[in-house]
Design an enzyme around this catalytic site. Structure first.
Site, PDB file in Angstrom:
ATOM      1  N   LYS A   1       0.486 -61.532  10.324  1.00 23.17           N
ATOM      2  CA  LYS A   1       0.343 -61.260   8.884  1.00 23.17           C
ATOM      3  C   LYS A   1       1.344 -61.963   8.057  1.00 23.17           C
ATOM      4  CE  LYS A   1      -1.409 -58.393   5.394  1.00 23.17           C
ATOM      5  NZ  LYS A   1      -1.954 -56.964   5.045  1.00 23.17           N
TER       6      LYS A   1
ATOM      7  N   LYS B   1      -3.470 -64.405   9.535  1.00 24.18           N
ATOM      8  CA  LYS B   1      -3.694 -64.291   8.098  1.00 24.18           C
ATOM      9  C   LYS B   1      -2.226 -64.672   7.277  1.00 24.18           C
ATOM     10  CE  LYS B   1      -4.617 -60.380   4.713  1.00 24.18           C
ATOM     11  NZ  LYS B   1      -4.479 -59.176   4.623  1.00 24.18           N
TER      12      LYS B   1
HETATM   13  C1  PBG Z   1      -3.715 -54.629   2.811  1.00 27.47           C
HETATM   14  C2  PBG Z   1      -4.273 -55.934   2.804  1.00 27.47           C
HETATM   15  C3  PBG Z   1      -4.037 -57.157   2.062  1.00 27.47           C
HETATM   16  C4  PBG Z   1      -5.210 -57.999   2.325  1.00 27.47           C
HETATM   17  C5  PBG Z   1      -5.856 -57.669   3.482  1.00 27.47           C
HETATM   18  N1  PBG Z   1      -5.537 -56.136   3.533  1.00 27.47           N
HETATM   19  C6  PBG Z   1      -2.963 -57.440   1.032  1.00 27.47           C
HETATM   20  C7  PBG Z   1      -1.482 -57.456   1.189  1.00 27.47           C
HETATM   21  O1  PBG Z   1      -1.112 -56.994   2.377  1.00 27.47           O
HETATM   22  O2  PBG Z   1      -0.849 -57.203   0.337  1.00 27.47           O
HETATM   23  C8  PBG Z   1      -5.135 -59.322   1.887  1.00 27.47           C
HETATM   24  C9  PBG Z   1      -6.538 -60.235   1.642  1.00 27.47           C
HETATM   25  C10 PBG Z   1      -6.885 -61.142   0.858  1.00 27.47           C
HETATM   26  O3  PBG Z   1      -5.823 -61.669   0.204  1.00 27.47           O
HETATM   27  O4  PBG Z   1      -7.964 -61.403   0.906  1.00 27.47           O
HETATM   28  N2  PBG Z   1      -2.736 -54.442   3.820  1.00 27.47           N
END
Ligand code: PBG
Length: 344
Positions: free
Chosen positions: A210, A263
């Site tokens: 991520k 992601k």
């Molecule tokens: C939380 C999380 C996030 C997303 C999914 N889980 C945001 C972040 O890490 O700040 C983002 C998903 C999206 O933008 O659709 N940890």
């Protein structure tokens, strides 16, 4: 005329266009075909009843109360979508986010309602702290350790909370838990917790890779989980790195991850491909995140691009890059478009 001369006078023998003549022929040789079962549909759940609060930066997506989430999930199941992915917005926030592992918390109640109404639809739960903590960070923060900066996300203290949350989700009936915090050792910690409580059959869909991405902006409005100070760069990945993505994936596989995820998706298709090739043994998930969705929506609303064609082209690209499952806010519309039905 001998055969050799005849060959020379012939027009090009190799004409790929031959396979593009008709709709039927193109469909017959298409390599990547989307189906509704490829999709996982994210839902944002809030307390209350009969709530459908539109999220301004994500047209078409709402915060839903439990009853409305059941209705929306029913539409997803009817469209052939494989799973919903739940994000909870708690009634109140505190430094470690107690509602996150409360058996009567917003997600636990939603999971029970969904499994009751739609037993065949897979329910995946997000496991992270940021929506539940008053500071908006994805873990327990440092206050006492002088060696670490104040406000640093403490790794191992956070693991305990993640394990508690996962067990609580599993107890409510979640089919899969999806830790999204990029905390080192989160898969192993959650595995241990689940196994200890008898949930050794519950798979972990790890957000193995991520990135610290600006594409999450609209999501942070939707889930009300923006950090109150600082950012997430001490645990999420630097967008310039791909070798590190392979390392993250390998670690999570070693810890027992059942799915790997990359992601965001569109800006990271090369990463999806690299991870897919490095780990052919695991199902791969790609998260087509909020900002990627909102860009398509915005351009579509202005008439600059055709939303439907662009969304399906993007989703096809993500699958072609190697994703088996795609988490997307376009899930419901895309499933209906694929089946030739009008969108909602
Ligand atoms: C939380 C999380 C996030 C997303 C999914 N889980 C945001 C972040 O890490 O700040 C983002 C998903 C999206 O933008 O659709 N940890």
């Amino acid at each position: 005329m001998d055969a050799r001369t005849r060959l020379k006078t012939l027009p090009l023998r190799n004409r790929p266009r031959r396979l593009r003549h008709s709709t039927r022929l193109r469909a017959a040789v298409r390599e990547t075909v989307l189906t509704p079962a490829d999709f996982i549909y994210p839902l944002f759940i809030v307390h209350g009843e009969n709530v459908r609060d539109p999220i301004p930066s994500m047209p078409g997506i709402c915060q839903l109360s439990v009853d409305q989430a059941v209705e929306e999930a029913g539409r997803a199941a009817a469209a052939g979508i494989s799973a919903v992915l739940l994000f909870g917005i708690p009634a109140s926030k505190d430094p470690i986010g107690h509602e996150n592992f409360d058996d009567d918390g917003i997600i636990q109640r939603t999971v029970r309602a969904l499994k009751d109404a739609l037993p065949d639809l897979l329910v995946v739960t997000d496991v992270c702290l940021c929506e539940y903590t008053d500071h908006g960070h994805c873990g327990v923060l440092n206050h006492e350790n002088p060696v670490l900066p104040a406000g640093y996300v403490l790794n191992d203290e956070t693991l305990d909370v993640l394990a508690r949350v996962s067990v609580s989700h599993a107890r409510a009936g979640a089919d899969v838990v999806a830790p999204s915090g990029m905390i080192d050792g989160m898969v192993a910690g959650i595995r241990e917790g689940l196994d200890e409580y008898g949930y050794d059959h519950i798979p972990i869909m790890s957000y193995a890779i991520k990135y610290a991405s600006a594409f999450y902006g609209p999501f942070r409005d939707a889930a009300q989980g923006a950090p109150k100070f600082g950012d997430r760069r001490t645990h999420q990945m630097d967008p310039g790195n791909v070798r590190e993505a392979l390392k993250e994936a390998a670690l999570d596989v070693g810890e027992g991850a059942d799915f790997l995820m990359v992601k965001p998706a569109l800006a990271y298709l090369d990463v999806i491909r690299r991870v897919r090739d490095a780990h052919p043994e695991l199902p791969m998930v790609a998260y087509n995140v909020s900002g990627e969705y909102s860009m398509v929506k915005a351009a579509g609303e202005r008439g600059w691009l055709d939303e439907r064609s662009i969304a399906l082209e993007n989703l096809t690209a993500i699958k072609r890059a190697g994703a088996d499952l795609i988490i997307t806010y376009h899930a419901l519309d895309a499933a209906r478009w694929i089946e030739g039905r009008p969108p909602a």
